[in-house]
Design a protein around this motif. Structure first.
Motif, PDB file in Angstrom:
ATOM      1  N   PHE A 194     -20.563  10.515 -20.907  1.00  0.00           N
ATOM      2  CA  PHE A 194     -20.645  10.943 -22.298  1.00  0.00           C
ATOM      3  C   PHE A 194     -21.439   9.911 -23.102  1.00  0.00           C
ATOM      4  N   PRO A 195     -22.455  10.351 -23.878  1.00  0.00           N
ATOM      5  CA  PRO A 195     -23.329   9.394 -24.584  1.00  0.00           C
ATOM      6  C   PRO A 195     -22.637   8.723 -25.764  1.00  0.00           C
ATOM      7  N   PHE A 196     -23.061   7.520 -26.070  1.00  0.00           N
ATOM      8  CA  PHE A 196     -22.471   6.770 -27.175  1.00  0.00           C
ATOM      9  C   PHE A 196     -23.057   7.177 -28.533  1.00  0.00           C
ATOM     10  N   VAL A 197     -24.236   7.760 -28.552  1.00  0.00           N
ATOM     11  CA  VAL A 197     -24.917   8.075 -29.807  1.00  0.00           C
ATOM     12  C   VAL A 197     -25.367   9.538 -29.801  1.00  0.00           C
ATOM     13  N   GLY A 198     -25.172  10.211 -30.942  1.00  0.00           N
ATOM     14  CA  GLY A 198     -25.703  11.552 -31.117  1.00  0.00           C
ATOM     15  C   GLY A 198     -24.789  12.690 -30.702  1.00  0.00           C
ATOM     16  N   GLU A 199     -23.598  12.402 -30.219  1.00  0.00           N
ATOM     17  CA  GLU A 199     -22.683  13.455 -29.759  1.00  0.00           C
ATOM     18  C   GLU A 199     -21.265  13.172 -30.247  1.00  0.00           C
ATOM     19  N   MET A 200     -20.465  14.240 -30.338  1.00  0.00           N
ATOM     20  CA  MET A 200     -19.044  14.141 -30.653  1.00  0.00           C
ATOM     21  C   MET A 200     -18.272  14.863 -29.552  1.00  0.00           C
ATOM     22  N   PRO A 201     -17.030  14.467 -29.280  1.00  0.00           N
ATOM     23  CA  PRO A 201     -16.240  15.149 -28.242  1.00  0.00           C
ATOM     24  C   PRO A 201     -16.182  16.657 -28.496  1.00  0.00           C
ATOM     25  N   GLY A 202     -16.527  17.432 -27.476  1.00  0.00           N
ATOM     26  CA  GLY A 202     -16.548  18.874 -27.588  1.00  0.00           C
ATOM     27  C   GLY A 202     -17.936  19.451 -27.777  1.00  0.00           C
ATOM     28  N   TRP A 203     -18.897  18.614 -28.146  1.00  0.00           N
ATOM     29  CA  TRP A 203     -20.266  19.081 -28.315  1.00  0.00           C
ATOM     30  C   TRP A 203     -21.014  19.153 -26.992  1.00  0.00           C
ATOM     31  N   ARG A 204     -20.521  18.460 -26.010  1.00  0.00           N
ATOM     32  CA  ARG A 204     -21.215  18.383 -24.724  1.00  0.00           C
ATOM     33  C   ARG A 204     -20.336  18.982 -23.640  1.00  0.00           C
ATOM     34  N   SER A 207     -16.458  18.067 -22.218  1.00  0.00           N
ATOM     35  CA  SER A 207     -15.739  17.265 -23.206  1.00  0.00           C
ATOM     36  C   SER A 207     -14.941  18.166 -24.134  1.00  0.00           C
ATOM     37  N   PHE A 208     -13.878  17.607 -24.735  1.00  0.00           N
ATOM     38  CA  PHE A 208     -12.960  18.360 -25.585  1.00  0.00           C
ATOM     39  C   PHE A 208     -12.615  17.502 -26.794  1.00  0.00           C
ATOM     40  N   GLY A 209     -12.511  18.110 -27.971  1.00  0.00           N
ATOM     41  CA  GLY A 209     -12.208  17.324 -29.154  1.00  0.00           C
ATOM     42  C   GLY A 209     -11.574  18.125 -30.275  1.00  0.00           C
ATOM     43  N   TYR A 210     -10.816  17.426 -31.118  1.00  0.00           N
ATOM     44  CA  TYR A 210     -10.203  17.954 -32.337  1.00  0.00           C
ATOM     45  C   TYR A 210     -10.864  17.204 -33.485  1.00  0.00           C
ATOM     46  N   HIS A 211     -11.528  17.925 -34.415  1.00  0.00           N
ATOM     47  CA  HIS A 211     -12.374  17.316 -35.437  1.00  0.00           C
ATOM     48  C   HIS A 211     -11.680  17.300 -36.795  1.00  0.00           C
ATOM     49  N   SER A 212     -11.861  16.173 -37.495  1.00  0.00           N
ATOM     50  CA  SER A 212     -11.133  15.947 -38.742  1.00  0.00           C
ATOM     51  C   SER A 212     -11.701  16.728 -39.925  1.00  0.00           C
ATOM     52  N   ASP A 213     -13.006  17.005 -39.934  1.00  0.00           N
ATOM     53  CA  ASP A 213     -13.617  17.580 -41.137  1.00  0.00           C
ATOM     54  C   ASP A 213     -13.252  19.035 -41.365  1.00  0.00           C
ATOM     55  N   ASP A 214     -13.064  19.791 -40.290  1.00  0.00           N
ATOM     56  CA  ASP A 214     -12.741  21.203 -40.449  1.00  0.00           C
ATOM     57  C   ASP A 214     -11.491  21.651 -39.685  1.00  0.00           C
ATOM     58  N   GLY A 215     -10.872  20.740 -38.926  1.00  0.00           N
ATOM     59  CA  GLY A 215      -9.664  21.076 -38.182  1.00  0.00           C
ATOM     60  C   GLY A 215      -9.913  21.976 -36.991  1.00  0.00           C
ATOM     61  N   ARG A 216     -11.159  22.124 -36.583  1.00  0.00           N
ATOM     62  CA  ARG A 216     -11.486  22.990 -35.457  1.00  0.00           C
ATOM     63  C   ARG A 216     -11.425  22.218 -34.144  1.00  0.00           C
ATOM     64  N   LYS A 217     -11.233  22.944 -33.060  1.00  0.00           N
ATOM     65  CA  LYS A 217     -11.279  22.352 -31.726  1.00  0.00           C
ATOM     66  C   LYS A 217     -12.603  22.740 -31.074  1.00  0.00           C
ATOM     67  N   PHE A 218     -13.178  21.769 -30.385  1.00  0.00           N
ATOM     68  CA  PHE A 218     -14.476  21.953 -29.756  1.00  0.00           C
ATOM     69  C   PHE A 218     -14.358  21.697 -28.260  1.00  0.00           C
ATOM     70  N   SER A 220     -17.047  21.984 -24.747  1.00  0.00           N
ATOM     71  CA  SER A 220     -18.272  22.386 -24.044  1.00  0.00           C
ATOM     72  C   SER A 220     -19.214  23.200 -24.926  1.00  0.00           C
ATOM     73  N   MET A 221     -19.433  22.703 -26.146  1.00  0.00           N
ATOM     74  CA  MET A 221     -20.400  23.260 -27.094  1.00  0.00           C
ATOM     75  C   MET A 221     -19.905  24.492 -27.829  1.00  0.00           C
ATOM     76  N   GLY A 222     -18.654  24.911 -27.622  1.00  0.00           N
ATOM     77  CA  GLY A 222     -18.067  26.009 -28.378  1.00  0.00           C
ATOM     78  C   GLY A 222     -17.002  25.472 -29.320  1.00  0.00           C
ATOM     79  N   SER A 223     -16.630  26.245 -30.352  1.00  0.00           N
ATOM     80  CA  SER A 223     -15.590  25.794 -31.294  1.00  0.00           C
ATOM     81  C   SER A 223     -14.730  26.970 -31.733  1.00  0.00           C
ATOM     82  N   TRP A 224     -13.457  26.658 -32.067  1.00  0.00           N
ATOM     83  CA  TRP A 224     -12.481  27.656 -32.480  1.00  0.00           C
ATOM     84  C   TRP A 224     -11.572  27.052 -33.554  1.00  0.00           C
ATOM     85  N   LYS A 225     -10.992  27.907 -34.389  1.00  0.00           N
ATOM     86  CA  LYS A 225     -10.028  27.435 -35.376  1.00  0.00           C
ATOM     87  C   LYS A 225      -8.813  26.875 -34.652  1.00  0.00           C
TER      88      LYS A 225
END
Length: 299
Positions: A194-204, A207-218, A220-225
């Motif tokens: 996973f790259p250190f610059v230019g990506e967030m968890p779930g964008w690649r 990878s999987f991530g929970y994002h603070s700005d919108d509360g969405r889960k990401f 492998s490049m997809g996102s859901w509420k």
């Protein structure tokens, strides 16, 4: 015909005062202790005290307490098992090219000083790997007095999940942006590349991530509420269960619904995407978790 059962042979050492017996046994290593515990029921019964001592030597701890889990009362079995990483062994790595903008204090507090839009990421230096021995891993965690921050020792616990928490701290300066974008902190896991610059968890992919700005889960490049957005003062936990193939999060000590399931990966690295000037503090168990594992539900 009457059969007479042979009585166990009494060794001369058993005739010594028990304090002297213990002193002699204290010098035995693991193979020697295994041998003597097989000689009689007497030695088998008292040998657990010395397996505990060997565990304390092996993991360099002055005092290890029995677990509340009765399955972990066998010190000999614990000594022979592989142990998970201790909290102090997990540190985060990041791009050395960005070290003027991103700093890690005491290995646990991460501060980003750049402008919003940089999408920095930090990654743990060790992966969470699917346990293979008896279905669950054994780990050593700090043991605290009930309802207190005072640490009194360490104890073994048995779990089938990996878990860490991130606390969002307040920044003395407001996050700045040239592109009108909201600050974001993304908490999750991913692969070793996973790259250190230019990506967030779930964008690649992977990878999987929970994002603070919108509360969405990401993922492998997809996102859901998913859940509500989070920010300063919140504590977000990320848990990976390799046996149920599920990833779930906690928010301020309360478990959220399953975020991701049926993943195929056998290992994950903890990853945090940082596009905010609010510092974050990371806890792998070096201090008590907000989430109470005593009442955790099987997700």
């Amino acid at each position: 015909m009457e059969l007479k059962l042979e009585e166990e042979e009494i060794f001369w050492i058993e005739l010594l005062p028990q304090e002297i017996q213990f002193h002699i046994l204290n010098f035995l290593n693991a193979p020697e202790l295994s041998s003597i515990s097989c000689t009689s029921s007497y030695w088998n019964q008292i040998s657990f005290l010395f397996w505990k001592r060997l565990c304390e030597i092996k993991w360099n701890k002055e005092e290890i307490y029995p677990s509340e889990d009765s399955n972990l009362s066998n010190w000999k079995a614990i000594f022979r098992k592989q142990i998970g990483l201790e909290p102090s062994e997990m540190v985060f790595e990041y791009s050395r090219l960005e070290q003027e903008l991103l700093t890690i204090q005491d290995g646990t507090v991460i501060v980003y000083k750049g402008k919003i839009g940089g999408n920095q990421a930090v990654k743990g230096n060790h992966p969470f790997v699917k346990p293979t021995e008896e279905g669950k891993r054994i780990t050593l965690e700090s043991f605290y007095v009930e309802d207190s921050k005072e640490k009194i020792g360490f104890r073994f616990v048995q779990r089938d999940i990996f878990y860490f928490e991130v606390t969002i701290l307040s920044s003395p300066s407001k996050s700045s942006s040239d592109i009108g974008r909201e600050p974001c902190i993304a908490i999750g896991v991913g692969h070793s590349r996973f790259p250190f610059v230019g990506e967030m968890p779930g964008w690649r992919d992977g990878s999987f991530g929970y994002h603070s700005d919108d509360g969405r889960k990401f993922a492998s490049m997809g996102s859901w509420k998913y859940e509500r957005p989070f920010g300063v003062g919140d504590v977000v936990g990320c848990a990976i269960n390799f046996f149920t193939k599920r990833i779930f999060y906690t928010l301020n000590g309360k478990p959220l619904d399953v975020a991701f399931s049926r993943f195929t990966e056998e290992s994950f690295w903890p990853i945090i995407g940082i596009d905010s000037n609010d510092p974050i503090s990371i806890n792998f168990g070096q201090t008590p978790f907000q989430y109470n594992f005593k009442v955790w539900r099987s997700l």
